[in-house]
Design an enzyme around this catalytic site. Sequence first.
Site, PDB file in Angstrom:
ATOM      1  N   LYS A  13       0.824  -1.226   0.000  1.00  0.00           N
ATOM      2  CA  LYS A  13       0.000   0.000   0.000  1.00  0.00           C
ATOM      3  C   LYS A  13       0.848   1.262   0.000  1.00  0.00           C
ATOM      4  O   LYS A  13       0.583   2.190  -0.765  1.00  0.00           O
ATOM      5  CB  LYS A  13      -0.912   0.024   1.234  1.00  0.00           C
ATOM      6  N   ARG A  88      -9.241   2.051   8.971  1.00  0.00           N
ATOM      7  CA  ARG A  88      -8.921   0.673   9.322  1.00  0.00           C
ATOM      8  C   ARG A  88     -10.143  -0.111   9.796  1.00  0.00           C
ATOM      9  O   ARG A  88     -10.100  -1.337   9.858  1.00  0.00           O
ATOM     10  CB  ARG A  88      -7.854   0.639  10.425  1.00  0.00           C
ATOM     11  N   ARG A 127      12.287  -9.971   4.847  1.00  0.00           N
ATOM     12  CA  ARG A 127      12.940  -8.662   4.895  1.00  0.00           C
ATOM     13  C   ARG A 127      14.091  -8.648   5.886  1.00  0.00           C
ATOM     14  O   ARG A 127      13.988  -9.184   6.988  1.00  0.00           O
ATOM     15  CB  ARG A 127      11.931  -7.573   5.280  1.00  0.00           C
ATOM     16  N   ARG A 158      13.394  -7.216  11.659  1.00  0.00           N
ATOM     17  CA  ARG A 158      12.595  -6.465  12.628  1.00  0.00           C
ATOM     18  C   ARG A 158      11.648  -7.402  13.366  1.00  0.00           C
ATOM     19  O   ARG A 158      11.186  -8.405  12.814  1.00  0.00           O
ATOM     20  CB  ARG A 158      11.759  -5.376  11.936  1.00  0.00           C
ATOM     21  N   ARG A 169      -0.478  -9.919  13.067  1.00  0.00           N
ATOM     22  CA  ARG A 169      -0.928  -8.712  12.363  1.00  0.00           C
ATOM     23  C   ARG A 169      -1.974  -9.051  11.304  1.00  0.00           C
ATOM     24  O   ARG A 169      -2.946  -8.308  11.103  1.00  0.00           O
ATOM     25  CB  ARG A 169       0.255  -8.001  11.721  1.00  0.00           C
TER      26      ARG A 169
END
Length: 214
Positions: A13, A88, A127, A158, A169
């Site tokens: 996004k 959201r 990542r 992370r 999430r």
Amino acid sequence: MRAVLMGPPSAGKGTQAARLGTELKVPHISTGDMFRAAIAAGTELGRQARGFMEAGKLVPDEVTMGIVRERLAHEDAQSGFVLDGFPRTVPQAEGLSKILASQGVKLDAVVLIDVPEDELIRRATGRRICQECGRVYHVEWNPPPGDACECGGALVQRKDDSPETVTERLATYRAQTEPLRDYYSVEGSLAVVDGMGDPDEVHRRIVRVLGRCS
């Protein structure tokens, strides 16, 4: 053009919204940007948001909506915007509709970037970020030259990109944000875009959808 880009974490996004904002010459506005701007400006709503954030709590909808109202009243947003990460929830979507109605305008399009869950997990968990320069790599699609960054800095994953956190999430997204799909479908403003492929391909799909909405 007044558009909302929706999608799960790691759907792309932010990348697509920033590119659209530049091309359409309208601001790309993310929730984080709005909060940081309100806090930096020292507004009452910014101070309230900062208090909740520093306490590790979610910023309540009434504070969030107030910050959104302030941001959309800025001169640069009068000819349009691309919202990223907001709304959201359905209550936030209803609040946004009221804010825009008070300005005599409405959304032109809501674009949902659709990506399968297994792909989202691959994108996030692969990542790696350099602790020194902040460069982002991906172990599959953009691997580092070795065990370290080109600058020599150590690479880390992370906490947000750990498999456990990513799964959590995505569960939160499904519970809170996916109902927006039904909300905007009923409204007739939702367009679903395939988020698979390279960013240029996805961008072309989004542009085609927005061209039909303008």
